[in-house]
Design a protein around this motif. Structure first.
Motif, short mmCIF file in Angstrom:
data_model
loop_
_atom_site.label_atom_id
_atom_site.label_comp_id
_atom_site.label_asym_id
_atom_site.label_seq_id
_atom_site.Cartn_x
_atom_site.Cartn_y
_atom_site.Cartn_z
N ILE A 110 0.84 -1.21 0.00
CA ILE A 110 0.00 0.00 0.00
C ILE A 110 0.87 1.26 0.00
O ILE A 110 0.62 2.20 -0.75
CB ILE A 110 -0.96 -0.01 1.22
CG1 ILE A 110 -2.03 -1.09 1.03
CG2 ILE A 110 -1.63 1.35 1.41
CD1 ILE A 110 -2.86 -1.38 2.26
N ILE A 111 1.91 1.25 0.82
CA ILE A 111 2.82 2.42 0.87
C ILE A 111 3.46 2.64 -0.49
O ILE A 111 3.55 3.77 -0.99
CB ILE A 111 3.91 2.23 1.97
CG1 ILE A 111 3.28 2.11 3.35
CG2 ILE A 111 4.92 3.37 1.93
CD1 ILE A 111 2.55 3.34 3.85
N GLY A 112 3.90 1.52 -1.11
CA GLY A 112 4.50 1.60 -2.45
C GLY A 112 3.54 2.26 -3.44
O GLY A 112 3.93 3.15 -4.20
N SER A 113 2.28 1.85 -3.38
CA SER A 113 1.28 2.39 -4.31
C SER A 113 0.98 3.86 -4.00
O SER A 113 0.76 4.66 -4.90
CB SER A 113 0.01 1.54 -4.22
OG SER A 113 -0.96 2.06 -5.08
N LEU A 114 0.99 4.22 -2.71
CA LEU A 114 0.78 5.62 -2.31
C LEU A 114 1.89 6.50 -2.89
O LEU A 114 1.63 7.59 -3.39
CB LEU A 114 0.76 5.75 -0.78
CG LEU A 114 -0.52 5.32 -0.06
CD1 LEU A 114 -0.27 5.16 1.43
CD2 LEU A 114 -1.65 6.33 -0.30
N LEU A 115 3.13 5.98 -2.83
CA LEU A 115 4.27 6.73 -3.37
C LEU A 115 4.14 6.86 -4.88
O LEU A 115 4.29 7.95 -5.44
CB LEU A 115 5.58 6.02 -3.02
CG LEU A 115 6.10 6.16 -1.59
CD1 LEU A 115 7.16 5.12 -1.29
CD2 LEU A 115 6.67 7.57 -1.36
N LEU A 123 5.60 17.56 -0.35
CA LEU A 123 4.65 18.58 0.10
C LEU A 123 3.72 18.06 1.20
O LEU A 123 3.22 18.81 2.02
CB LEU A 123 3.81 19.09 -1.07
CG LEU A 123 4.55 19.85 -2.17
CD1 LEU A 123 3.59 20.35 -3.23
CD2 LEU A 123 5.32 21.04 -1.59
N ALA A 124 3.45 16.75 1.15
CA ALA A 124 2.56 16.15 2.17
C ALA A 124 3.08 14.75 2.45
O ALA A 124 2.96 13.87 1.61
CB ALA A 124 1.14 16.10 1.66
N ASN A 125 3.68 14.59 3.62
CA ASN A 125 4.40 13.33 3.86
C ASN A 125 3.92 12.59 5.10
O ASN A 125 4.63 11.72 5.61
CB ASN A 125 5.90 13.62 3.98
CG ASN A 125 6.20 14.48 5.20
OD1 ASN A 125 5.30 15.10 5.77
ND2 ASN A 125 7.44 14.50 5.62
N ALA A 176 10.68 1.33 7.01
CA ALA A 176 11.65 0.65 6.15
C ALA A 176 11.31 0.88 4.68
O ALA A 176 12.19 1.21 3.87
CB ALA A 176 11.66 -0.83 6.48
N THR A 177 10.03 0.73 4.32
CA THR A 177 9.62 0.91 2.92
C THR A 177 9.95 2.32 2.44
O THR A 177 10.44 2.52 1.33
CB THR A 177 8.10 0.68 2.76
OG1 THR A 177 7.77 -0.55 3.40
CG2 THR A 177 7.69 0.63 1.30
N LEU A 178 9.71 3.31 3.31
CA LEU A 178 9.96 4.69 2.91
C LEU A 178 11.44 4.99 2.82
O LEU A 178 11.88 5.74 1.97
CB LEU A 178 9.27 5.64 3.90
CG LEU A 178 7.75 5.66 3.79
CD1 LEU A 178 7.15 6.37 4.97
CD2 LEU A 178 7.31 6.31 2.49
N GLU A 179 12.23 4.37 3.72
CA GLU A 179 13.67 4.61 3.67
C GLU A 179 14.25 4.10 2.36
O GLU A 179 15.12 4.73 1.78
CB GLU A 179 14.36 3.97 4.88
CG GLU A 179 14.44 4.95 6.04
CD GLU A 179 14.88 4.31 7.34
OE1 GLU A 179 15.18 3.10 7.33
OE2 GLU A 179 14.91 5.02 8.35
N GLU A 180 13.72 2.95 1.91
CA GLU A 180 14.19 2.38 0.63
C GLU A 180 13.95 3.37 -0.50
O GLU A 180 14.76 3.51 -1.40
CB GLU A 180 13.40 1.11 0.31
CG GLU A 180 13.98 -0.14 0.94
CD GLU A 180 13.03 -1.31 0.80
OE1 GLU A 180 12.28 -1.36 -0.19
OE2 GLU A 180 13.03 -2.16 1.71
N SER A 181 12.81 4.05 -0.45
CA SER A 181 12.51 4.96 -1.55
C SER A 181 12.99 6.38 -1.25
O SER A 181 12.64 7.32 -1.96
CB SER A 181 11.01 4.96 -1.83
OG SER A 181 10.34 5.27 -0.65
N ALA A 182 13.78 6.51 -0.20
CA ALA A 182 14.40 7.78 0.17
C ALA A 182 13.41 8.92 0.38
O ALA A 182 13.73 10.07 0.19
CB ALA A 182 15.45 8.19 -0.86
N ALA A 183 12.17 8.57 0.76
CA ALA A 183 11.20 9.63 1.06
C ALA A 183 11.26 9.92 2.55
O ALA A 183 11.38 9.00 3.35
CB ALA A 183 9.81 9.18 0.66
#
Lengths: 190, 518
Positions: free
Chosen positions: B131-136, B144-146, B173-180
Motif C-alpha cells: 500500500i505504501i508503495g502504491s501511495l508513493l 509537500l505532504a508526507n 523501512a519501505t519509505l527509507e528504501e525509496s528515500a522519502a
C-alpha cells in the motif's frame, strides 16, 4: 528515525469512580471520604491557592471543601461531572475568603510570598517553585493552569467553571504554559 | 521543555505542597453527621436505583464482551482492524494471525491506490508495504505532504501494540528504501469512533485522531477537521496547545507547501511595525482557523504581548491581538496616569483609523466609548471593515494604543452589535470615580444610605423586600469611593448589585442561578 511515544501528562480523575465515592459518602462512609480526599486534594488545594493566593486560606478552604462535600453529598445528583461540583464548592469558599479579606484589610500582593508557613512536611524547594510559577501568572491564567494541569479538568469545563469564554481559556492557557516553560527552563539551567 | 513536562512539573509541586488536613476533616464530619439521617435514608434508595442501572449496564457490557470474544477467535474472524490514512484512507481487517481478510477503500483516492493490488490472504506487513508503495507511486506521499497515520484496533492490547510497532517499522523501512522522508503517526484505537467515521466517510483511525485533537482543543469541530489531510492534522498537532495523547509520532510533517515560519514572522512583525531586534520569546506554530491553515506567531516586547495569525498560504494577516503584559512592572509605568489631559473622542477615533489604515467613510459600526480602567480614562474605538472587526483601547491622556484586537466579524456579531446599540446602558449608568468630586473637591450627585442602596437594588430587580430571601447589604470602600453591595435571592436566582454610595449609581449587577446548597 526516532520514535517518541507521547505519554499522557494529565491523569484525569475518573468521574464514575468519584460519583460512586460521593454516593458512599452520602451513605456515611468515611473511608470513601478519605479516598475522595486522597485523589482530589491537590486539585482542590491548587485551585483554591490560585484564587486566594494565600496558603493559610487555601488550607482552610481545603478542609471546608471536604466538610461541605460530606454534608451535601446526599444533595448531589450525578451529572457525570463530580469534579466540577467539588471545584465549584472550592471556588465559592475561596471567593468567600477573598471577600472576608476585602472587608477587613486588603492583602497586598507581596504578602503572598511572605506568608511562609512553618511546616516541616512541605518540601521547601517545591514550595518555592510553586510560588515562583504562580507569581508570574495573571489571576485567570493561574486558575486555568491549576484546573487543567493539576485537576485534569477539560478546557470546556474550565470555561463553565470560571465563566471565561472557551477561546479565552485556550489562549490564556497557551500563554501561561509558554511563560511557565520559559521560567522552568531558566530555573533548570541555573 | 514540552507543555506536558511543564504541566507535570507544576502538578508535582502542588502535590508536594498540599497540606494534609484529613484528620481535621474527619473529626469535624462526625459531629455534623447526626443531622443528616433522613437525607441519607432517602439517598439509599437513590443509591439502589443508581446501582441497579450500573449493574444493568454491566450485564450488557459483559454480554458484548463474551460475544466479541467468540466472534474474534475463529480463524476467518476479524481479530484486528488496521487503517492507513494519508489523504486516501484504507481499512484492512485481519485475522488473529495478522492475515488480511479484506482491504477496503474509504474514498475515491484510495480506490486508485488499491487498484491492481491483491491483498487478501497476505500478511499485514506485506500488504502495508504494498500500500505504501502504491501511495508513493500515485504521488500521495511526496515532499509537500508526507504524513501517514497508522491505526490499529484490537481487543487484545498486547497483540494490538505488537502489530502497531511492526507496521510502523515496516512503513519506515519501505519509505527509507525509496528515500522519502515521512512523518508517521501511530495509534491504538478502541473502535468507539465508528459512527463519526461513517458520517464523514473517513477511517475509524482518522476519526479517533480527530477526537483526540478536539479533546486537546475543543474549539475545533469534527466536520472541518474531517476534511483535512493527515499532513494538515499532523501540522496542527505539532502546536503545543493541540498536543494529543497516546499517539506515537516520528519524523516532521512537511510544511513545504506553505510560506514558511520566517516569512510568517516577517509578515507579523511588519504588521505591528516592529523589528526583529525589538522582540523576544518568538514562537511560531501551525494552527487551523476560519477554514485555513495559519501560522500562529506570538512574541513579547518589553511591556507587551502579541499574537498574530498569518495565513499560511498567502502570508496575509488573519487576526492580530496585543495587550499589556500586566505582570511586567515596566508596563504600568509606561502609561502614566495623567488624568488631567484628555485627547478627546475625535482624536481617539483618528488614532484608531490611522492605525488600521482605513478611512472613516469605508467602515461600518463605528463606535467610540469611554471607560475607566486601572484608574485612568480610556477610549474604546471599534468598527468593521471588510468583514473584520477592529477594536482599539486608547489611553485618553497620551493617545497611546494600550490594547487592540482584529478579528473576523460574523453575521451573529452584527446582530449583537445592533442589540448593544439599542440596549447598552453601560455608558449611561456608569459614573467614573473621577467625575464624582467637582472643581472645589465637593462631591456632586447625592450620597445615599444603606437603606436607599437596598431600595435601589430591589427596584432595579423589580421585586419587593418581603418577597426576597437572604437579603444582605454591605458597605465597602473600594477604588476610593463608598460602595454598597446588595445581595438577595428571589425565585431561585441570586442577585448581586454594586452601588456607588456617593452617587447612587448601579456600577455592576449579576443574576445567577442559586447554588444547590449554601
Amino acid at each position: 528515525m526516532i520514535f517518541t511515544l507521547v505519554l499522557p501528562g494529565i491523569t484525569a480523575i475518573d468521574s464514575a469512580d468519584t460519583d460512586t465515592l460521593i454516593s458512599r459518602i452520602a451513605d456515611g462512609d468515611k473511608q470513601a471520604l478519605a479516598k475522595l480526599y486522597d485523589t482530589t486534594r491537590s486539585a482542590v488545594y491548587g485551585f483554591s491557592l490560585s484564587i486566594t493566593k494565600n496558603e493559610a486560606d487555601a488550607e482552610d478552604v481545603l478542609q471546608e471543601t471536604y466538610i461541605k462535600v460530606w454534608n451535601n453529598a446526599a444533595a448531589y445528583t450525578s451529572k457525570g461531572n463530580p469534579m466540577s461540583w467539588i471545584l465549584t464548592v472550592t471556588k465559592n469558599l475561596s471567593l468567600m475568603k477573598l471577600r472576608e479579606h476585602k472587608r477587613t484589610d486588603d492583602l497586598a500582593e507581596d504578602e503572598w510570598a511572605k506568608l511562609s508557613r512553618e511546616d516541616s512536611t512541605v518540601n521547601e524547594d517545591e514550595r518555592q517553585l510553586l510560588h515562583e510559577v504562580l507569581s508570574i501568572l495573571g489571576d485567570e491564567e493561574r486558575q486555568i493552569v491549576m484546573l487543567h494541569a493539576v485537576a485534569g479538568i477539560k478546557h470546556r469545563e474550565i470555561a463553565q467553571l470560571t465563566e471565561i469564554p472557551l477561546s479565552t481559556v485556550l489562549s490564556k492557557y497557551n500563554r501561561a504554559l509558554k511563560k511557565l516553560r520559559n521560567h522552568l527552563e531558566g530555573a533548570d539551567t541555573q | 521543555m514540552t507543555n506536558k513536562e511543564a504541566e507535570s512539573r507544576i502538578k508535582k509541586a502542588v502535590e508536594a505542597c498540599t497540606p494534609d488536613v484529613l484528620d481535621r476533616v474527619i473529626s469535624r464530619c462526625t459531629d455534623k453527621k447526626g443531622e443528616l439521617i433522613t437525607m441519607t435514608k432517602k439517598n439509599n434508595n437513590n443509591f439502589v436505583r443508581k446501582f441497579a442501572a450500573v449493574a444493568a449496564a454491566l450485564i450488557v457490557l459483559v454480554g458484548a464482551g463474551v460475544f466479541g470474544y467468540n466472534y474474534r477467535t475463529a480463524s476467518n474472524a476479524v481479530a484486528s482492524i488496521v487503517s492507513i490514512d494519508v489523504n486516501p484512507g484504507i481499512e484492512m481487517t485481519l485475522n488473529k494471525n495478522a492475515k488480511v481478510l479484506e482491504a477496503k477503500a474509504l474514498n475515491a483516492d484510495a480506490e486508485k491506490v488499491l487498484e491492481g493490488l491483491e491483498l487478501k490472504g497476505t500478511q499485514a506487513n506485506t500488504a502495508t508495504s504494498a500500500i505504501i508503495g502504491s501511495l508513493l507511486k500515485n504521488g500521495y506521499i511526496d515532499e509537500l505532504a508526507n504524513s501517514i497515520l497508522i491505526s490499529v484496533e484490537d481487543n487484545d492490547d498486547a497483540r494490538g501494540e505488537k502489530l502497531q510497532n511492526e507496521l510502523t517499522a515496516q512503513v519506515t523501512a519501505t519509505l527509507e528504501e525509496s528515500a522519502a522522508s515521512a512523518a508517521i503517526l501511530a495509534q491504538h484505537t478502541d473502535g468507539k469512533d465508528k459512527n463519526a467515521a461513517e458520517e464523514y466517510s473517513i477511517s475509524a483511525g482518522k476519526a479517533a485522531l480527530i477526537e483526540k485533537i478536539i479533546d486537546a482543543n475543543p474549539t475545533y469541530n469534527k466536520e472541518e477537521l474531517a476534511k483535512l489531510s493527515v499532513n494538515e492534522l499532523n501540522l496542527i498537532i505539532s502546536n503545543p496547545k493541540n498536543e494529543v495523547k497516546e499517539v506515537a509520532t516520528s519524523g516532521q510533517a512537511s510544511d513545504k507547501q506553505y510560506i514558511g515560519a520566517d516569512k510568517a514572522k516577517a509578515a507579523a512583525l511588519n504588521h505591528v511595525s516592529l523589528k526583529e531586534a525589538d522582540v523576544f520569546d518568538v514562537e511560531i506554530d501551525f494552527d487551523y482557523e476560519f477554514g485555513k491553515m495559519i501560522y500562529e506567531v506570538s512574541f513579547d516586547t518589553k511591556n507587551r504581548e502579541y499574537e498574530i495569525h498569518v495565513d499560511a498560504l498567502t502570508g496575509k494577516i488573519v487576526t492580530a491581538h496585543s495587550e499589556y503584559d500586566r505582570n511586567n512592572p515596566e508596563a504600568t509605568t509606561a502609561a502614566p496616569a495623567n488624568e488631567s489631559k484628555d485627547i478627546g473622542k475625535d482624536k481617539a477615533k483618528e488614532i484608531a483609523l490611522n492605525k488600521a489604515g482605513v478611512k472613516e467613510a469605508n467602515v461600518t459600526g463605528l463606535r467610540v466609548t469611554s471607560d475607566y480602567d486601572d484608574g485612568r480614562l480610556e477610549y474604546n474605538v471599534e468598527f468593521v471593515h471588510e468583514k473584520k472587526k477592529y477594536e482599539y483601547e486608547i489611553n485618553a491622556a497620551n493617545g497611546n494604543i494600550t490594547d487592540y484586537d482584529i478579528d473576523y466579524h460574523s453575521a451573529l456579531d452584527e446582530i449583537e452589535d445592533k442589540y448593544d446599540d439599542k440596549y447598552d446602558d453601560d455608558d449611561d449608568d456608569y459614573v467614573p470615580p473621577a467625575a464624582v468630586p467637582d472643581d472645589n473637591g465637593v462631591n456632586v450627585g447625592k450620597k445615599i444610605t444603606a437603606e436607599e442602596a437596598k431600595q435601589l437594588a430591589l427596584n432595579k430587580a423589580g421585586v419587593k423586600e418581603s418577597d426576597v430571601k437572604k437579603l444582605r447589604v454591605e458597605k465597602d470602600y473600594d477604588d476610593g469611593r463608598t460602595e454598597y453591595s446588595v445581595e438577595f435571592t428571589y425565585n431561585g436566582n441570586e442577585y448581586e448589585y454594586e452601588i456607588n454610595g456617593d452617587t447612587g449609581t448601579i456600577i455592576d449587577f449579576d443574576v445567577e442561578k442559586a447554588e444547590r446548597f449554601d
